[in-house]
Motif scaffolding. Sequence first.
Motif, mmCIF file in Angstrom:
data_model
loop_
_atom_site.group_PDB
_atom_site.id
_atom_site.type_symbol
_atom_site.label_atom_id
_atom_site.label_comp_id
_atom_site.label_asym_id
_atom_site.label_seq_id
_atom_site.Cartn_x
_atom_site.Cartn_y
_atom_site.Cartn_z
ATOM 1 N N LEU A 87 -106.212 9.578 -7.437
ATOM 2 C CA LEU A 87 -106.476 9.722 -6.116
ATOM 3 C C LEU A 87 -107.864 10.120 -5.514
ATOM 4 N N GLN A 140 -105.693 5.128 -5.401
ATOM 5 C CA GLN A 140 -105.177 5.541 -4.129
ATOM 6 C C GLN A 140 -106.290 6.117 -3.264
ATOM 7 N N TYR A 195 -103.236 4.979 3.669
ATOM 8 C CA TYR A 195 -103.871 4.797 2.333
ATOM 9 C C TYR A 195 -103.545 3.266 2.004
ATOM 10 N N GLN A 241 -94.152 8.676 2.953
ATOM 11 C CA GLN A 241 -94.888 7.560 3.192
ATOM 12 C C GLN A 241 -94.033 6.415 3.235
ATOM 13 N N ARG A 265 -98.265 5.866 -7.013
ATOM 14 C CA ARG A 265 -98.486 7.256 -6.852
ATOM 15 C C ARG A 265 -98.934 8.121 -8.262
ATOM 16 N N PRO A 302 -107.315 7.012 0.669
ATOM 17 C CA PRO A 302 -106.739 7.246 2.032
ATOM 18 C C PRO A 302 -108.037 7.037 3.009
ATOM 19 N N GLU A 348 -103.027 14.839 1.252
ATOM 20 C CA GLU A 348 -102.967 13.951 0.224
ATOM 21 C C GLU A 348 -102.910 14.749 -1.014
#
Length: 250
Positions: free
Chosen positions: A42, A72, A237, A214, A37, A74, A8
């Motif tokens: 993240l 985001q 994710y 992705q 993104r 995961p 990631e």
Amino acid sequence: MPGVPDLERLAARTWRGLEEERHGDWLLRAGGGFSGRANSALVVGDPPSDLPTAVAAVTRWYAARGARPMAQVPSPGSEAADDAFAAAGWARGEDVLVLTASLGSWPEPSVPVELAPTPDEAWLRGYRYRGTPLPPVASAVLANADDPVFAAVRTAPGSAPTAAVARGVVVDGWLVVTAVTVDDAWRRRGLATAVMAALGSWARDRGGHSCLLQVSGDNAGALALYERLGFTEHHRYHYRLGPAPARSPT
């Protein structure tokens, strides 16, 4: 094979926000609203505080920029953080699959594919993000990586319009592919495979050994293509969406 946090973080280096800030191990990103993104936190590793406090800090960071907070998340590995966002009322988005494959056995392109360090206007028109034309800020986000390459299949030799496009960046031996788009009138002619093959060849010349991309879990056509190229699921994710920023009184 690298673990979820490492992949990631690697992918994040290839698709950046126009503004980024660390919050402990988490990475806050803002990119003018173009793409999840580039406009989400993240969530890998640990924040600098307990999780409810970290969620509140993320909320304030995006609110200060007039943006809806987004994270985001995961999995596996970030379940506790996901629970904290859920407890704060953040809505859950659909799963996105992170696929990986070796570049070793990919074919050569079946049609001519142009590679360029910057996207021209025809490339930008050819990339349909979520089925819609790109906003003006997209060009800055697309270019915001180290040595990206933009692949295009033209509708005819020497012509400007594109039949298919894609974008690639190589980081630490990994080719990260994004923006794969085939014009509706040119589907089922192997053009997506051609741009992938061209990017694979380009990456191998630069020491690339593997590919990451992705894809939405409900995109059956793309999943079938990537399976033929040897991709398998590494992890998933999803996004968490916080409350929309309050409007200022008029």
